[in-house]
Design a protein around this motif. Structure first.
Motif, short mmCIF file in Angstrom:
data_model
loop_
_atom_site.label_atom_id
_atom_site.label_comp_id
_atom_site.label_asym_id
_atom_site.label_seq_id
_atom_site.Cartn_x
_atom_site.Cartn_y
_atom_site.Cartn_z
N ASP A 1 0.86 -1.18 0.00
CA ASP A 1 0.00 0.00 0.00
C ASP A 1 0.90 1.23 0.00
O ASP A 1 1.82 1.33 0.83
CB ASP A 1 -0.91 0.01 1.22
N LYS B 1 -5.25 -7.90 3.58
CA LYS B 1 -6.23 -8.40 2.63
C LYS B 1 -6.74 -9.73 3.18
O LYS B 1 -5.94 -10.61 3.53
CB LYS B 1 -5.63 -8.62 1.24
N CYS C 1 -15.56 -5.41 5.80
CA CYS C 1 -14.54 -4.41 6.12
C CYS C 1 -15.04 -3.45 7.20
O CYS C 1 -14.31 -3.11 8.13
CB CYS C 1 -14.15 -3.63 4.86
N ARG D 1 -8.19 -4.02 4.64
CA ARG D 1 -8.68 -2.97 3.76
C ARG D 1 -9.42 -3.55 2.55
O ARG D 1 -10.10 -2.84 1.83
CB ARG D 1 -7.52 -2.09 3.29
N SER D 2 -9.27 -4.84 2.31
CA SER D 2 -10.00 -5.48 1.22
C SER D 2 -10.33 -6.90 1.62
O SER D 2 -9.64 -7.52 2.43
CB SER D 2 -9.20 -5.47 -0.09
N GLU E 1 -11.84 -10.67 -0.08
CA GLU E 1 -12.21 -11.48 -1.24
C GLU E 1 -12.92 -12.73 -0.75
O GLU E 1 -12.39 -13.48 0.09
CB GLU E 1 -10.97 -11.85 -2.06
N PRO F 1 -6.82 -5.87 -8.10
CA PRO F 1 -7.53 -6.68 -7.12
C PRO F 1 -8.77 -7.31 -7.71
O PRO F 1 -9.54 -6.65 -8.41
CB PRO F 1 -7.89 -5.66 -6.02
N GLY G 1 -12.43 -8.03 -4.56
CA GLY G 1 -12.33 -7.35 -3.28
C GLY G 1 -12.97 -5.98 -3.34
O GLY G 1 -13.48 -5.53 -4.36
N VAL G 2 -12.89 -5.27 -2.26
CA VAL G 2 -13.43 -3.92 -2.21
C VAL G 2 -12.49 -3.07 -1.40
O VAL G 2 -12.03 -3.48 -0.33
CB VAL G 2 -14.84 -3.90 -1.58
N ALA G 3 -12.11 -1.92 -1.95
CA ALA G 3 -11.26 -1.01 -1.20
C ALA G 3 -12.06 -0.43 -0.06
O ALA G 3 -13.20 -0.02 -0.23
CB ALA G 3 -10.75 0.10 -2.11
#
Length: 520
Positions: free
Chosen positions: A442, A450, A467, A481-482, A484, A512, A515-517
């Motif tokens: 990051d 993750k 999250c 932060r993410s 999956e 990515p 996933g989701v930020a």
């Protein structure tokens, strides 16, 4: 000081016609087991195997595994156990690395044709493959033990290598850990006394023989005590329950998942009341599971422990009188005769309550990594301390608590993040059955977490919601932060998540996936 063949020979003298191994329809006494071992040794010697040669075994738990292993060791050879889940290329890596001359195997297991897999690989050092069954039986029948055989057996010393066990590879290519006869026998004499294994025990060995738990903490202690060995090739819970009920099994170690499955299964009229002793571990253990093993299944003594391949499989053990919460949250106290300390990154020895690297020194520490002096020097310092790479601490009563793997740790915004701690919290989420966390690059924080999560049956977890839930349930720097959502995680045969595979997967992805930020 002892040797493993010496233990088997002593078992024959002490326990004679008592059942030594019950493998399906085959039952063999301790005396007959020793004679089969002598035949195997004679056959290996007659075929030209020399002291120090490597003999690999690629097969599931069975009587022949024990005869082949101790027979090879009796001839002065070094056993190289192979994980039955390996593919051809993975097995070839170990066989070539160890320069194994022989492989003992089976025709087919869990859909694997091992001979065909070997035939497809470049194995310049491999001279012979013998399949357990008629071919192995003929090999034993043709062998004629004599005074020369016994002289070769007597020539094996406690200082000689007994086996090269390749590490599980959760952090990369496996390394060959060399253990000696004497240190292995000394470690498991203590283990046997500590857990309270007896000559009237019937030990169902589910843990694979290629692993220390099934070999050194499995059939070897039975040879030491006269307990009867019941090998089980695969984890088949209905079959396991039937065996316990029919044969009045008293000893059943295994990972927590085995007992969770038993407790969740309708076992009908099966009688599990004979079970009196179990050792579990290799994963986080809820205290409620320990209580249910004791109360619902009726297992009087439930223990846990800590060890690694580089320590003959054992460092610490809990006590039979420890309450459930102590068994669940600690690994017990170090076994007698070894030293364990906790040190920080600067080598400062830490007091109880403070976390650092677990370091071990004593007779149980490996001889070294096979033909890898640099790796050995990196693992064992000049004072003989093995740097385990595990993070832990001692509690106020001197019990060891393992927190995480140092190699799994990542640093986010200057804070140390230990995945095992984060995973434990994530698995409290109602939609998450299993979680694995790694650090990913990051730009702002250096690394962030993750999480890969497997949902519980019927659930459809939302990564963004997870999250947000994580931020609400753990320190912000720990919260992934993410996220999956996956159907499965890469595991080795011991049930450990292969974090390096997850990291390689992230590196290989251009962006990515799934996933989701959540770090904004």
């Amino acid at each position: 000081m002892e040797t493993i063949p010496g233990v088997a020979r002593e078992a024959a003298a002490r326990f004679g016609d008592k059942a030594g191994v019950v493998d399906g329809e085959r039952t063999i006494s301790f005396a007959a087991l020793w004679e089969a071992i002598r035949k195997a040794a004679a056959g290996f010697i007659a075929a030209g195997l020399e002291k120090g040669d490597r003999v690999a075994i690629w097969a599931p738990n069975r009587l022949d595994w024990i005869v082949g292993a101790v027979g090879a060791q009796a001839a002065g050879c070094v056993v190289v156990p192979l994980n039955t889940r390996l593919k051809g290329g993975e097995a070839a890596f170990i066989l070539n690395r160890a320069r194994a001359r022989w492989v003992l195997t089976v025709d087919n297991f869990i859909g694997n044709d091992y001979r065909a897999m070997l035939a497809a690989e470049d194995l310049p050092h491999l001279e012979r493959v013998i399949t357990f069954g008629p071919e192995w039986d003929a090999f034993l029948a043709a062998a004629t033990p004599d005074a020369g055989t016994d002289a070769r057996i007597d020539a094996v010393t406690p200082e000689d290598p007994s086996d090269i066990m390749f590490t599980s590879g959760t952090t990369g290519d496996p390394k060959g850990v060399i253990s000696g006869h004497g240190q292995t026998c000394r470690t498991f004499r203590i283990w046997t006394q500590s857990v309270g294994l007896r000559d009237d025990d019937r030990y169902l060995i589910v843990n694979p023989f290629f692993h220390s738990f099934g070999y050194k903490a499995g059939w070897l202690p039975c040879l030491m005590t006269g307990a009867t060995i019941y090998p089980l090739a695969t984890l088949d819970v209905p079959k396991l329950v039937d065996l316990v009920s029919a044969h009045r099994i008293t000893m059943l170690p295994g990972p927590p998942a085995i007992f969770q499955t038993i407790l969740a299964t309708d076992i009908g009229g099966a009688d599990l009341s004979s079970l009196r002793l179990s050792i579990t571990g290799a994963a986080s253990i809820p205290p409620a599971l320990i209580e249910r093993m004791r109360k619902d299944i009726g297992i009087e003594t439930v223990l846990t422990g800590y060890g690694l391949t580089e320590t003959c499989g054992t460092v610490s053990l809990s006590d039979a009188h420890d309450p459930a919460d102590v068994v669940a949250r600690t690994c017990g106290k170090p076994i007698p005769g070894i030293e364990v300390r906790i040190a920080d990154g600067d080598g400062r020895i830490l007091p109880a309550g403070e976390e650092g690297e677990v370091q071990v020194r004593g007779f149980n520490v490996m001889i070294g990594y096979f033909e890898d002096p640099e790796g050995t020097a990196e693992a064992i310092d000049a004072e003989g301390w093995l740097h385990t790479g595990d993070v832990g601490r001692f509690d106020e009563d001197g019990r060891l608590m393992i927190t995480d793997r140092m190699k799994d740790m990542y640093i986010s915004g200057g804070f140390n993040c230990y995945p095992a701690e984060i995973e434990k919290i994530l698995q409290k989420h109602p939609d998450i059955a299993l979680a694995a966390v790694i650090g990913v690059p990051d730009e702002r924080m250096g690394e962030v977490g993750k999480a890969f999560v497997i949902p519980v049956a019927g659930a459809h977890p939302d990564p963004a919601e997870i999250c947000a839930w994580a931020k609400a349930n753990m320190a912000n720097y720990k919260a992934p932060r993410s996220v999956e959502v996956v159907e499965s995680l890469p595991l080795n045969a011991s049930g450990k998540v292969q974090k390096f595979a997850l990291k390689d997967r992230v590196k290989a992805e251009a962006a990515p996936a799934g996933g989701v930020a959540a770090g904004a």
